[in-house]
Design a protein around this motif. Structure first.
Motif, short mmCIF file in Angstrom:
data_model
loop_
_atom_site.label_atom_id
_atom_site.label_comp_id
_atom_site.label_asym_id
_atom_site.label_seq_id
_atom_site.Cartn_x
_atom_site.Cartn_y
_atom_site.Cartn_z
N ASP A 133 36.98 -42.30 41.81
CA ASP A 133 37.54 -42.64 43.11
C ASP A 133 37.57 -41.38 43.99
N ASN A 134 37.00 -41.49 45.20
CA ASN A 134 36.99 -40.34 46.12
C ASN A 134 37.73 -40.66 47.42
N SER A 135 38.80 -41.48 47.30
CA SER A 135 39.62 -41.78 48.47
C SER A 135 40.70 -40.71 48.64
N SER A 151 34.54 -51.46 58.16
CA SER A 151 35.92 -51.02 58.29
C SER A 151 36.36 -50.11 57.15
N CYS A 152 35.65 -50.17 56.03
CA CYS A 152 36.02 -49.33 54.89
C CYS A 152 35.21 -48.04 54.85
N ASN A 153 34.45 -47.79 55.88
CA ASN A 153 33.61 -46.60 55.90
C ASN A 153 34.46 -45.33 55.84
N GLY A 154 34.13 -44.43 54.90
CA GLY A 154 34.85 -43.17 54.78
C GLY A 154 34.22 -42.09 55.65
N GLN A 155 34.85 -40.92 55.64
CA GLN A 155 34.33 -39.81 56.43
C GLN A 155 33.09 -39.19 55.80
N SER A 214 38.09 -36.19 48.79
CA SER A 214 38.96 -37.35 49.01
C SER A 214 38.77 -37.93 50.40
N ARG A 215 37.51 -37.92 50.86
CA ARG A 215 37.23 -38.46 52.19
C ARG A 215 36.32 -39.67 52.13
N GLY A 216 36.30 -40.32 50.95
CA GLY A 216 35.49 -41.52 50.81
C GLY A 216 36.21 -42.77 51.26
N SER A 217 35.58 -43.90 51.04
CA SER A 217 36.13 -45.19 51.47
C SER A 217 37.45 -45.48 50.75
N HIS A 218 38.38 -46.09 51.49
CA HIS A 218 39.64 -46.52 50.88
C HIS A 218 39.51 -47.90 50.26
N CYS A 219 38.34 -48.50 50.34
CA CYS A 219 38.06 -49.75 49.63
C CYS A 219 37.30 -49.40 48.35
N GLU A 220 38.02 -49.11 47.28
CA GLU A 220 37.41 -48.64 46.04
C GLU A 220 36.72 -49.78 45.30
N LYS A 221 35.46 -49.57 44.95
CA LYS A 221 34.68 -50.63 44.32
C LYS A 221 33.93 -50.05 43.12
N GLY A 222 34.71 -49.71 42.09
CA GLY A 222 34.14 -49.07 40.92
C GLY A 222 33.20 -49.96 40.14
N LEU A 223 33.49 -51.26 40.07
CA LEU A 223 32.60 -52.17 39.35
C LEU A 223 31.26 -52.29 40.06
N ASP A 281 21.90 -36.25 21.75
CA ASP A 281 21.03 -36.30 22.91
C ASP A 281 21.79 -37.07 23.99
N TYR A 282 22.44 -36.33 24.89
CA TYR A 282 23.35 -36.97 25.82
C TYR A 282 22.97 -36.73 27.28
N HIS A 283 23.33 -37.70 28.12
CA HIS A 283 23.31 -37.58 29.57
C HIS A 283 24.73 -37.89 30.05
N ILE A 284 25.31 -37.03 30.88
CA ILE A 284 26.63 -37.28 31.46
C ILE A 284 26.54 -37.08 32.96
N GLY A 285 26.74 -38.16 33.72
CA GLY A 285 26.64 -38.10 35.17
C GLY A 285 27.86 -38.71 35.82
N ALA A 286 27.93 -38.60 37.14
CA ALA A 286 29.10 -39.11 37.88
C ALA A 286 28.66 -39.68 39.22
N THR A 287 29.34 -40.74 39.61
CA THR A 287 29.19 -41.31 40.95
C THR A 287 30.58 -41.66 41.45
N SER A 288 30.67 -42.11 42.70
CA SER A 288 31.97 -42.42 43.29
C SER A 288 32.20 -43.93 43.31
N THR A 289 33.42 -44.32 43.69
CA THR A 289 33.73 -45.75 43.85
C THR A 289 33.35 -46.25 45.24
N ASP A 290 32.75 -45.40 46.05
CA ASP A 290 32.43 -45.72 47.45
C ASP A 290 31.03 -46.32 47.53
N ILE A 291 30.95 -47.61 47.87
CA ILE A 291 29.65 -48.25 48.05
C ILE A 291 29.53 -48.84 49.46
N ASP A 292 30.39 -48.37 50.38
CA ASP A 292 30.42 -48.92 51.73
C ASP A 292 29.78 -47.94 52.72
#
Length: 366
Positions: free
Chosen positions: A55-57, A99-103, A139-148, A84-95
């Protein structure tokens, strides 16, 4: 008289008063040694893909800090393991708009990048430092968190595009959500994916149950911080019930995001993701006092473990979990290809043969 005579004649054919003949078939043999030995070989060196969805809200700065500060606890299972591993990260922001657009621009399932790297692996020179740069998303992402929705996009929609090479069909997949808000993927019309669709999709990613888990570090209860700057989960909208629903369906760890012991959390998540088991299930229900456990390495060296309680950990101890019928190591994690041997007397061997179904109690007050 005739009737009595007839009965007497019948009795001569069906007499129960004659002496019984003693044969080898008339006596049960002695009970064989009831001891059971379960042997389980620890996992070898598999391929593992781990996706953190963070979450990056506006309220997430302290939680992102807790994650990266304790990430070494996660990595200690991977360091030098041969995994043999891969570890990556993404945010919950898919907007990207609306109206849910973050900075900050939405990742929309794309993996975060640092100096051209989209994930860390066993060749990364400083994996902890690099992951920290990937995971601190601000913490300037969308406040509509959509982790799924972000998880679905990261693994499915961008598999052959921005995230090419991260997800591997022959590797286990473990996803970890870190968010202090409810998932809002289903609130879109139409949504990227519904909750039932997500569970079915994620469940079908791998054939083996152990090859896919879904864990959630979320608000599990309403709790107000002591001050405005303290992390808190102040309302019903903060509770991550949709995430915990997926954890229950898929399997994984649910952890309260306000729990201060992030070191223990990351340690457990690391073990889960690496596939190195500390819990071993028994084939029968044991007499707990008879359980003996040993760990034998491929060279033949054997360590004998001591039984303890769940509340009294030790380096070479285990405890018996009656509910799950398993033994759990406190601190020792068997190495790949180690053999764990559990020897015990099964409870069934101690049962009173006079006991019959329907009796109020088992013999001996059990």
């Amino acid at each position: 008289l005739l009737a009595a005579a007839a009965l007497t004649g019948c009795a001569s054919d069906y007499s129960v008063s004659q002496d019984l003949v003693d044969t080898k078939f008339s006596r049960p043999g002695e009970l064989e040694d009831p001891t059971v030995s379960d042997r389980i070989v620890q996992v070898t060196t598999p391929k593992v893909d781990v996706l953190f969805v963070i979450d990056n809200s506006c309220s997430m700065d302290p939680h992102q800090s807790s994650l990266v500060e304790n990430f070494p606890s996660f990595m200690k299972t991977f360091d030098g393991s041969g995994l043999d591993y891969h570890i990556g990260a993404t945010s919950t922001d898919i907007d990207p708009t609306g109206s849910c657009n973050g900075q900050d621009p939405s990742l929309n399932g794309r993996l975060a990048r640092f100096q051209g790297l989209a994930w860390i692996d066993d060749t990364t020179l400083d994996p902890v430092f690099t992951f920290n740069q990937l995971a601190v998303m601000g913490s300037r992402g969308s406040h509509c968190e959509k982790g799924l929705g972000a998880t679905f996009n990261a693994i499915e929609m961008r598999r052959d595009e921005d995230n090419a090479g991260f997800y591997r069909d022959d590797a286990a997949i473990h996803t970890v959500i870190v968010s202090d808000e409810q998932d809002q993927t289903e609130d879109d019309r139409p949504p990227v994916i519904t909750l039932p669709e997500f569970k079915n999709w994620y469940d079908g990613l791998k054939k083996e149950v152990d090859d896919r888990t879904f864990s959630a570090v979320i608000c599990t209860k309403i709790q107000q911080g002591q001050s405005f700057n303290d992390p808190s989960c102040p309302s019903q909208s903060n509770l991550g019930t949709r995430y915990s629903d997926v954890v229950d369906a898929i399997g994984g760890i649910t952890w309260d995001i306000l729990d201060e012991d992030w070191g223990e959390l990351l340690d457990e998540l690391g073990l889960l993701a690496a596939g190195l088991k500390i819990e071993y299930f028994m084939s029968q229900v044991p007499v707990s006092e008879t359980i003996q456990v040993s760990i034998t390495n491929p060279q033949g060296g054997t360590n004998f473990m001591q039984q303890s309680t769940k509340e009294e950990p030790g380096e070479d101890t285990f405890y018996y979990d009656e509910v799950r019928n398993s033994i759990v190591f406190h601190e020792r994690v068997p190495d790949p290809l180690d053999t764990v041997e559990i020897t015990y007397t099964p409870l069934s061997a101690t049962q009173d043969p006079s006991f019959q179904a329907g009796d109020d109690e088992l013999p001996g007050g059990q």
